[in-house]
Design a protein around this motif. Structure first.
Motif, mmCIF file in Angstrom:
data_model
loop_
_atom_site.group_PDB
_atom_site.id
_atom_site.type_symbol
_atom_site.label_atom_id
_atom_site.label_comp_id
_atom_site.label_asym_id
_atom_site.label_seq_id
_atom_site.Cartn_x
_atom_site.Cartn_y
_atom_site.Cartn_z
ATOM 1 N N THR A 94 -12.117 -10.472 -8.730
ATOM 2 C CA THR A 94 -13.342 -10.422 -9.535
ATOM 3 C C THR A 94 -13.446 -9.028 -10.144
ATOM 4 O OG1 THR A 94 -14.709 -9.644 -7.693
ATOM 5 C CG2 THR A 94 -14.496 -12.035 -7.962
ATOM 6 N N PRO A 95 -14.272 -8.858 -11.180
ATOM 7 C CA PRO A 95 -14.359 -7.542 -11.832
ATOM 8 C C PRO A 95 -14.949 -6.471 -10.921
ATOM 9 C CG PRO A 95 -15.281 -9.266 -13.232
ATOM 10 C CD PRO A 95 -15.082 -9.873 -11.880
ATOM 11 N N VAL A 96 -14.649 -5.213 -11.221
ATOM 12 C CA VAL A 96 -15.119 -4.099 -10.398
ATOM 13 C C VAL A 96 -16.625 -3.901 -10.559
ATOM 14 C CG1 VAL A 96 -14.860 -2.169 -12.022
ATOM 15 C CG2 VAL A 96 -14.424 -1.794 -9.598
ATOM 16 N N PHE A 97 -17.182 -4.323 -11.707
ATOM 17 C CA PHE A 97 -18.651 -4.266 -11.820
ATOM 18 C C PHE A 97 -19.213 -5.641 -12.112
ATOM 19 C CE2 PHE A 97 -16.845 -2.157 -15.680
ATOM 20 C CZ PHE A 97 -17.060 -3.181 -16.590
ATOM 21 N N GLU A 98 -20.458 -5.811 -11.704
ATOM 22 C CA GLU A 98 -21.190 -7.061 -11.888
ATOM 23 C C GLU A 98 -22.479 -6.739 -12.647
ATOM 24 O OE1 GLU A 98 -20.605 -10.259 -10.661
ATOM 25 O OE2 GLU A 98 -18.735 -9.807 -9.611
ATOM 26 N N LEU A 127 -21.468 -1.141 -9.931
ATOM 27 C CA LEU A 127 -20.192 -1.313 -9.249
ATOM 28 C C LEU A 127 -20.413 -2.196 -8.012
ATOM 29 C CD1 LEU A 127 -18.477 2.211 -9.320
ATOM 30 C CD2 LEU A 127 -18.348 0.341 -10.961
ATOM 31 N N ASP B 64 -13.037 -13.318 -13.989
ATOM 32 C CA ASP B 64 -12.519 -13.570 -12.654
ATOM 33 C C ASP B 64 -11.086 -14.080 -12.767
ATOM 34 O OD1 ASP B 64 -14.983 -13.077 -11.310
ATOM 35 O OD2 ASP B 64 -15.676 -15.088 -11.821
ATOM 36 N N TYR B 156 -10.949 0.830 -17.749
ATOM 37 C CA TYR B 156 -12.203 0.272 -18.271
ATOM 38 C C TYR B 156 -12.541 0.835 -19.644
ATOM 39 C CZ TYR B 156 -12.113 -1.393 -13.614
ATOM 40 O OH TYR B 156 -11.689 -2.020 -12.472
#
Lengths: 477, 477
Positions: A94-98, A127, B64, B156
């Motif tokens: 999953t991505p490093v930030f949400e 993050l 994802d 990023y």
């Protein structure tokens, strides 16, 4: 100008702080931090004195991994991954930030430790603080109700956990159940609205003595002493299936619905642990109370207990061990979180989940220390052979042979210097653990052979060039 | 209340947008984005209508990876890593964020795409924008002057690159040199202070026609038409060692110190490429101009050119390919950056560096598409055997055998249901690609055997329990 004078004064003072620390042989971290402050002051001064002055460091709480450390880290990972694979797990990422709101309301008091991204227009982002909440978001988003996954990734927390190193001798797991804790709080007389905050206080029992925990409950959280004492009796209990059975006989606790459900499940868990023959490694411990809000059932931690042999421990170390009671390190933890996915589902549909998170940093730090004290050398490359020459003007021939080896799948290196000395080529092998050297010279080129040298035994043998790949493969299985 | 009515109107309109996209079978990304907007509007409405309404999505520009995608990604990585290892590289890791000032002044016009972290007290931090600047910081901090490293990690950037998918047939690399570009600009009459910005414009030649690039040079960057035309002549040149030699004869260019040095090195580079027998894959291309500020010498890109077979291409696709001239995708790029480490060294000591960055996302997207169209199934686990039963009340026996297999290093699964049907156990194997089933029943337990079934051939054979591990190992080599 007054400002400049002040700044110069501050630089002088800070310089003395650094010199003092160095003379006292303070820790590298401590010195680095004060040096960083010094450089920042110098940068403020600007002008020529500030030129080329950078605060050359990684962000606080972060670190680099050098090739040796990476080799150890990858070894640790490969053991962990092979275990997950043995149990049939799949992996996701999953991505490093949400989105910030994805993390909101999931971590209780720990929420203040979340790193937010700056609002640069667009979405508000944070993050990830753990892998559990992104996983629950992933399940809800993809409407998945059934998966056994592992996820290897870094998480980000705005704190600086003290990393204790040491000799760890014993490894075991503590188990408890959120429902047993809640039931216990209820029968002890803790008001409903204080369950979570008292749970956080109980969570400190691994670092604080019961007396101090009790003080916090009474003085800060407003429990009566009676109530705290009743909690104290329960949280001192440790056992196995027998304890679960005994508590099921406890008239107060077994009347509590939550506690009864938790204790019944605990009994079942121990019956499975018996099948897996691991009951000697697992302790049912009523003081285990993981802080995060999202746990709903069983919770557990894997603990390393440190034992310092009397012969080598200093009085200070013994003191430290005494102070902390048993000096332990948690290297993994987790539990059941049946409500978390439902928080993301538009219709609130629940997906029961249970998981464990492994604290790779602490395990890595132990492995690293082991490697330091061991005489075995950690290799950072897998190079099988160095293509070398004892004579001048053979760069092109060295490159050509190296290219041939690469094309045949051999891991090969060549020094980039035009005319390196044979000795420095051999030294490179010694330093990096390359086992073989393929030596080219005018004579070898004429004869269509390569001199293959075993670095350890110093034996050399001429190998026909056409057989070289097979010979290297045979020797480096 | 007027606000509320407006909001409800906006929700209605947005609802229609979503319905329209769905009826038009728009892309999932497009629909998800509009649905997210709708949910945000609903959330603003608050109250009961806003209850449980989450914007359930990943942050814009992120994604994802599900287990199947991860299996493909890991395959891609293992190929890349084995190549690095074949060439004797070590690996390192650095933190996901750096001090903001570490990244400052390294990326030219691209700096606006850096993600900053929110100022929550303490240091000002930014997410890494590439792996090159953190690597240079690592070298300076650790005073390393000699290392061959690879680093696999995410970076990023605050943009949404369009990810074109397609059939890629050809693979080649473009090469140029910053010094040749600078020399070329000088002899064409570009003022010194405009070198960097004109370089950025030339960089667009892979996506824009020369006419448009020229327009930008003249109208936006203020070059005279003459100067632009002279640049136009150079940047249309492509070749190999021959071109480098020809340009060394160009009286103007060879008089320029920078260009002369660049061209001389280019000649040397091609002589090495000849040794490695890869000159057919590499093109010296004077239009290649990578945008980042830190390159100082050779620069290069690896290109996939897309060729759509006439038989399957639609007119629209052909059009697209025409519009873009040659429709290409850059999957890797890099160059020499001799000044970057010096920017971090307090004394400005230079460490010459050269590197390449591989754009794994595009390569992965191509591999993923290949897997989709292929009939071969992608396995997401490595499970060798499922422990199953056709009869009831054997959960404990199944768990016991599974535990035995795990302890012997066999990758084994067992369904968690108490009494699963044999059919659903076999279906699980079909779906996930598990090749073997170990079936237990009352009779097998009595006889001390396990029925081992080959899922593909449906053959079954009784194996003595003591031989099971060896038999599974033999069959799943």
């Amino acid at each position: 100008m007054a400002d400049k004078a002040q700044l110069q004064e501050a630089i002088k003072t800070q310089g003395e702080v650094v010199r003092k620390l160095k003379s006292e042989k303070a820790s590298k971290e401590q010195i680095d931090e004060e040096v960083a402050k010094l450089l920042q002051l110098k940068a403020q001064l600007g002008g020529d004195e500030g030129k080329h002055v950078f605060v050359l460091k990684t962000a606080k709480g972060t670190r680099d991994y050098n090739p040796k450390q990476m080799a150890i880290r990858e070894k640790v990972f490969s053991i962990i991954i092979s275990c997950f694979k043995r149990h049939g797990a799949e992996t996701i990422d999953t991505p490093v930030f949400e989105l910030k709101e994805t993390l909101t309301g999931k971590y209780g008091e720990d929420s203040k430790l979340i790193y937010d991204l700056k609002d640069q227009g667009g979405e508000l982002l944070s993050l990830r603080y753990d892998l559990t909440v992104p996983f629950a978001r992933y399940l809800a988003l993809n409407k998945i109700t059934n998966i056994k996954r592992y996820h290897i990734a870094k998480v980000y927390r705005r704190d600086n956990p003290a990393m204790t190193r040491g000799r760890y001798r014993e490894f075991y797991q503590c188990v408890n159940d959120r429902r047993i804790l809640d039931g216990m709080f209820a029968v002890c007389g803790v008001p409903d609205e204080k369950f979570r905050t008292i749970c956080s206080t109980v969570d400190k029992l691994d670092k604080m003595a019961w007396e101090d925990v009790k003080k916090e409950m009474v003085n800060e959280k407003g429990l009566s002493e009676d109530v705290a004492d009743r909690i104290g009796e329960y949280v001192s209990m440790q056992g196995g299936q027998d304890l679960a059975e005994r508590l099921l006989q406890d008239p107060k606790l077994s009347q509590n619905k939550q506690a009864f459900a938790g204790l019944t499940d605990m009994k079942l868990l121990f019956s499975y642990l018996e099948l897996f023959q691991v009951t000697d490694k697992v302790v049912f411990d009523l003081s285990l109370a993981r802080g995060l809000d999202y746990y709903t059932g069983v919770i557990y931690e894997a603990i390393l207990s440190q034992t310092i042999p009397a012969s080598v421990s200093t009085p200070a170390e013994q003191n430290g061990a005494d102070e902390a009671g048993v000096s332990v390190g948690s290297v993994a933890g987790g539990g059941r979180y049946d409500g978390l996915v439902g928080m993301f589902d538009p219709k609130g549909r629940k997906v029961p989940c249970v998981g464990v998170s492994i604290g790779i940093e602490r395990i890595f730090s132990i492995m690293e220390q082991k490697a330091e004290t061991s005489s075995e050398k950690v290799r950072t490359t897998e190079t099988q052979v160095l293509v070398a020459s004892a004579q001048k003007n053979l760069l092109e021939e060295r490159l050509k042979l190296t290219s041939e080896l690469w094309n045949a799948g051999i891991k090969a290196e060549v020094l980039y210097k035009k005319n390196p000395k044979l000795l420095s080529q051999l030294q490179h092998c010694e330093e990096t653990g390359i086992p073989l050297v393929a030596i080219l010279g005018e004579q070898e080129l004429k004869d269509g052979v390569v001199k293959l040298r075993n670095v350890a035994s110093r034996e050399e043998v001429d190998v026909p060039r056409a057989d070289l790949v097979d010979e290297i493969k045979k020797r480096t299985l």
